[in-house]
Design a protein around this motif. Sequence first.
Motif, mmCIF file in Angstrom:
data_model
loop_
_atom_site.group_PDB
_atom_site.id
_atom_site.type_symbol
_atom_site.label_atom_id
_atom_site.label_comp_id
_atom_site.label_asym_id
_atom_site.label_seq_id
_atom_site.Cartn_x
_atom_site.Cartn_y
_atom_site.Cartn_z
ATOM 1 N N TYR A 100 0.834 -1.202 0.000
ATOM 2 C CA TYR A 100 0.000 0.000 0.000
ATOM 3 C C TYR A 100 0.871 1.255 0.000
ATOM 4 C CZ TYR A 100 -3.713 -3.277 1.253
ATOM 5 O OH TYR A 100 -4.605 -4.317 1.265
ATOM 6 N N ALA A 101 1.992 1.190 0.729
ATOM 7 C CA ALA A 101 2.897 2.337 0.764
ATOM 8 C C ALA A 101 3.507 2.584 -0.614
ATOM 9 C CB ALA A 101 3.995 2.103 1.794
ATOM 10 N N ILE A 102 3.936 1.509 -1.299
ATOM 11 C CA ILE A 102 4.496 1.654 -2.642
ATOM 12 C C ILE A 102 3.445 2.214 -3.600
ATOM 13 C CG2 ILE A 102 5.374 0.378 -4.632
ATOM 14 C CD1 ILE A 102 6.818 -1.472 -2.701
ATOM 15 N N PHE A 103 2.223 1.713 -3.476
ATOM 16 C CA PHE A 103 1.133 2.191 -4.335
ATOM 17 C C PHE A 103 0.885 3.682 -4.117
ATOM 18 C CE2 PHE A 103 -3.658 2.092 -5.222
ATOM 19 C CZ PHE A 103 -3.474 2.309 -6.571
ATOM 20 N N ALA A 104 0.812 4.090 -2.855
ATOM 21 C CA ALA A 104 0.559 5.498 -2.540
ATOM 22 C C ALA A 104 1.721 6.383 -2.985
ATOM 23 C CB ALA A 104 0.310 5.663 -1.046
ATOM 24 N N LEU A 105 2.942 5.956 -2.719
ATOM 25 C CA LEU A 105 4.113 6.734 -3.122
ATOM 26 C C LEU A 105 4.208 6.836 -4.638
ATOM 27 C CD1 LEU A 105 6.708 5.303 -0.571
ATOM 28 C CD2 LEU A 105 5.989 7.691 -0.706
ATOM 29 N N SER A 106 3.861 5.768 -5.348
ATOM 30 C CA SER A 106 3.921 5.778 -6.811
ATOM 31 C C SER A 106 2.907 6.750 -7.399
ATOM 32 C CB SER A 106 3.675 4.371 -7.358
ATOM 33 O OG SER A 106 4.650 3.462 -6.890
ATOM 34 N N LEU A 107 1.684 6.736 -6.874
ATOM 35 C CA LEU A 107 0.665 7.667 -7.359
ATOM 36 C C LEU A 107 1.062 9.112 -7.076
ATOM 37 C CD1 LEU A 107 -2.705 5.907 -6.414
ATOM 38 C CD2 LEU A 107 -1.584 6.010 -8.646
ATOM 39 N N ASN A 108 1.602 9.354 -5.894
ATOM 40 C CA ASN A 108 2.036 10.701 -5.543
ATOM 41 C C ASN A 108 3.146 11.165 -6.470
ATOM 42 O OD1 ASN A 108 3.968 12.543 -3.670
ATOM 43 N ND2 ASN A 108 1.824 12.835 -3.107
ATOM 44 N N THR A 109 4.092 10.281 -6.739
ATOM 45 C CA THR A 109 5.188 10.616 -7.655
ATOM 46 C C THR A 109 4.675 10.874 -9.065
ATOM 47 O OG1 THR A 109 6.736 9.269 -6.362
ATOM 48 C CG2 THR A 109 7.366 9.790 -8.625
ATOM 49 N N ALA A 110 3.718 10.061 -9.510
ATOM 50 C CA ALA A 110 3.150 10.247 -10.847
ATOM 51 C C ALA A 110 2.482 11.604 -10.982
ATOM 52 C CB ALA A 110 2.153 9.132 -11.147
ATOM 53 N N GLY A 111 1.818 12.062 -9.917
ATOM 54 C CA GLY A 111 1.165 13.362 -9.962
ATOM 55 C C GLY A 111 2.155 14.502 -10.089
ATOM 56 N N TYR A 112 3.230 14.455 -9.303
ATOM 57 C CA TYR A 112 4.229 15.523 -9.351
ATOM 58 C C TYR A 112 5.046 15.460 -10.645
ATOM 59 C CZ TYR A 112 3.553 17.243 -4.584
ATOM 60 O OH TYR A 112 3.024 17.823 -3.452
ATOM 61 N N THR A 113 5.555 14.269 -10.957
ATOM 62 C CA THR A 113 6.416 14.138 -12.131
ATOM 63 C C THR A 113 5.637 14.323 -13.424
ATOM 64 O OG1 THR A 113 7.742 12.555 -10.858
ATOM 65 C CG2 THR A 113 8.157 12.674 -13.219
ATOM 66 N N GLY A 114 4.353 13.954 -13.433
ATOM 67 C CA GLY A 114 3.547 14.152 -14.625
ATOM 68 C C GLY A 114 3.475 15.616 -15.026
ATOM 69 N N GLU A 115 3.298 16.479 -14.050
ATOM 70 C CA GLU A 115 3.258 17.922 -14.346
ATOM 71 C C GLU A 115 4.631 18.449 -14.743
ATOM 72 O OE1 GLU A 115 1.363 21.675 -14.746
ATOM 73 O OE2 GLU A 115 0.680 19.583 -14.713
ATOM 74 N N ILE A 116 5.675 17.941 -14.102
ATOM 75 C CA ILE A 116 7.039 18.338 -14.464
ATOM 76 C C ILE A 116 7.354 17.914 -15.896
ATOM 77 C CG2 ILE A 116 9.483 17.940 -13.964
ATOM 78 C CD1 ILE A 116 8.664 17.593 -11.005
ATOM 79 N N LEU A 117 6.990 16.688 -16.230
ATOM 80 C CA LEU A 117 7.265 16.167 -17.563
ATOM 81 C C LEU A 117 6.457 16.903 -18.626
ATOM 82 C CD1 LEU A 117 8.914 14.001 -19.016
ATOM 83 C CD2 LEU A 117 7.002 12.434 -18.721
ATOM 84 N N ARG A 118 5.254 17.316 -18.281
ATOM 85 C CA ARG A 118 4.440 18.087 -19.227
ATOM 86 C C ARG A 118 5.165 19.369 -19.629
ATOM 87 N NH1 ARG A 118 1.397 22.540 -19.364
ATOM 88 N NH2 ARG A 118 2.016 23.000 -17.201
ATOM 89 N N GLY A 119 5.687 20.089 -18.644
ATOM 90 C CA GLY A 119 6.419 21.309 -18.953
ATOM 91 C C GLY A 119 7.684 21.041 -19.749
ATOM 92 N N ALA A 120 8.364 19.917 -19.441
ATOM 93 C CA ALA A 120 9.590 19.587 -20.170
ATOM 94 C C ALA A 120 9.290 19.239 -21.624
ATOM 95 C CB ALA A 120 10.303 18.433 -19.477
ATOM 96 N N ILE A 121 8.188 18.546 -21.872
ATOM 97 C CA ILE A 121 7.811 18.207 -23.250
ATOM 98 C C ILE A 121 7.548 19.478 -24.058
ATOM 99 C CG2 ILE A 121 5.998 17.139 -24.656
ATOM 100 C CD1 ILE A 121 5.769 14.961 -22.547
ATOM 101 N N LEU A 122 6.883 20.436 -23.419
ATOM 102 C CA LEU A 122 6.616 21.701 -24.112
ATOM 103 C C LEU A 122 7.901 22.484 -24.363
ATOM 104 C CD1 LEU A 122 3.404 22.892 -22.213
ATOM 105 C CD2 LEU A 122 3.547 21.900 -24.518
ATOM 106 N N ALA A 123 8.933 22.216 -23.566
ATOM 107 C CA ALA A 123 10.199 22.943 -23.703
ATOM 108 C C ALA A 123 11.143 22.325 -24.729
ATOM 109 C CB ALA A 123 10.909 23.013 -22.348
#
Length: 241
Positions: A100-123
């Motif tokens: 459950y901890a891995i699942f929660a940490l993975s979802l949290n990471t996906a939320g933060y990194t997804g937005e970071i990656l979106r900006g990087a793709i546009l750059a």
Amino acid sequence: MKFDPIYMFTVVMPQLLWALPLTLLLTISSSVIGNILAVPVALARLNSNPLLWIPARVFIFTMRGTPFLIQLYFIYYGLGQLIPGWMMRGYPFLKDGIYYAIFALSLNTAGYTGEILRGAILAVPHGEIEAASAFGMSRLQVFWRITLPRAVRICLPTMSSETILLLKATSIASLVTVYEVMGTATTIRVDTYRVYDTLIGAGIVYFVTVYFLTRGLNWVERKLNKDRMAIPVSGKPVAAA
């Protein structure tokens, strides 16, 4: 009780170091899964279809706008109530908080990194995409061979910082019976009533681990961004400002 450095280094530290591999397992597994999930999240966020970008935006806002402790409790206790009893008996691993901890940490990471990656793709420079298209690559080939690798290199420093934050966030997993470094320190503190020895010891373990992890991530960043090194008049490459 008073702080005893001898007790800390001879009794507490060996137990904390024994729990360190579990902390690294949480960090590495969650980072890998979360960063993989971040790719479709970022693509959905960039898509013009509201059926894709609206759920992606809601997911990102939820992960970034709520405390991780709430997310962990919601997954650990919420999913635990939804899973039928026969599945709990048939699959004992469903009772283990680490999943459950891995699942929660993975979802949290996906939320933060997804937005970071979106900006990087546009750059990513549009000229590189046009050059790849001129060579006859399909849109999918351009994305996997040009856009995504370039975007990862652009946002690598930010992703490295997120990895460091993820390592420290694993300490919250101790609240769902995961005995990593902080969970082990808490157990020792409860059993011995020694507060300073356990907390200072845990702080030292995290500090040293973060130091070496930072050095490793900096090395990876330098290796992947060799072409972004400036060439001065002397001809010797130095890091670009």
